[in-house]
Write a protein that holds these residues in place. Structure first.
Motif: not given
Length: 291
Positions: A24-28, A33-38
């Protein structure tokens, strides 16, 4: 997944929910357009929360999602993938825990009288009912019970609980009689209907292990036979076990251990029920309770 399964000893259901929440969070993140978890910060999390509420998700679901992500980022910190955990800044939404429903002694009494003890399935059903009420175990725990888990010499069962945690739970004389009758008679009859050897305690009409769904169906049919107008499921018998134990003076810690709750807060929900019971007793018994 390895961290959850091996280090946290999480159950398959817990792992499944964690992965669903991560997806769910990954889809968001993909939509944003966020590619880096940091790169995830508090502002972005607020947008994430808004998107969850826009989906009309319950507070409980949102709370679980935040908790999952908090744990995930704690894991990322440990692995040196991120420098901080942005989800620590988020307050979990307050969730209202519903007071569990339970059965009164009169209702239970009717259930215990409906089974034909001369019939193998009747013996099984009685043993199943007595086991649920005597131990307060979960339906999944009951389904996984094996012959080796029951020790009649000291009247205890070895229960394989959530997160592969094990505990011993005692059972009383009524459950002992019902289980011995079923295991010495009815179970042997049912076992002959199948060519498959099994150590499962509870068998279906074909002689194979009874499923969780099958156990729920058996209880529903018992209720119909007893002409009760209430809905009874295995977890309601668990609630009933806990409520009756507390009403009769058992301490919270002991009930927590018997139920296999990790935290006392999970057990404390039953005190709401017992408080109502105590208030009714007080109002009826105290000379100066009423004007």
């Amino acid at each position: 997944m390895e961290y959850l399964q091996i280090e946290k000893n999480a159950s398959p259901y817990t792992v499944k929910y964690y992965l669903n929440d991560l997806e769910t969070f990954n889809q968001f993140l993909m939509v944003e357009g966020i590619e880096n978890l940091a790169d995830v910060d508090y502002r972005l999390i607020r947008v994430f929360l808004t998107s969850l509420y826009d989906k009309k998700l319950s507070r409980r679901t949102v709370s679980r999602l935040i908790s999952s992500m908090r744990s995930f980022y704690r894991f990322l910190e440990r692995e040196d993938k991120v420098s901080s955990n942005p989800f620590l800044q988020v307050t979990l939404p307050k969730t209202t825990k519903p007071i569990p429903g339970f059965m009164y002694q009169e209702e239970l009494g009717k259930l215990f009288e409906v089974n034909d003890m001369s019939d193998p399935l009747g013996q099984r059903n009685q043993a199943l009912l007595e086991t649920f009420y005597a131990t307060g175990i979960r339906v999944s725990e009951c389904q996984s019970l094996t012959l080796q888990d029951i020790d009649f010499t000291i009247g205890t069962m070895l229960i394989h609980g959530k997160g592969r945690k094990e505990r011993y739970v005692p059972f009383g004389r009524f459950a002992e009689i019902a289980l011995e009758t079923y295991m010495n008679e009815g179970r042997n009859v049912l076992l002959k209907k199948s060519n498959v050897a099994t150590n499962a305690v509870f068998l279906n009409a074909k002689g194979t292990p009874l499923t969780v769904r099958g156990m729920r169906l058996i209880l529903t049919k018992m209720v119909e036979k007893a002409s009760l107008t209430i809905h009874v499921h295995p977890h309601k018998l668990r609630h009933t076990f806990a409520t009756h134990m507390l009403n009769e003076g058992a301490d919270l810690r002991s009930v927590q251990e018997l139920l296999g709750h990790e935290s006392l807060s999970s057990t404390q929900i039953y005190t709401h029920v017992t408080k109502d019971h105590l208030k009714n007793v007080y109002m009826k018994a105290h000379p100066r309770a009423n004007n």
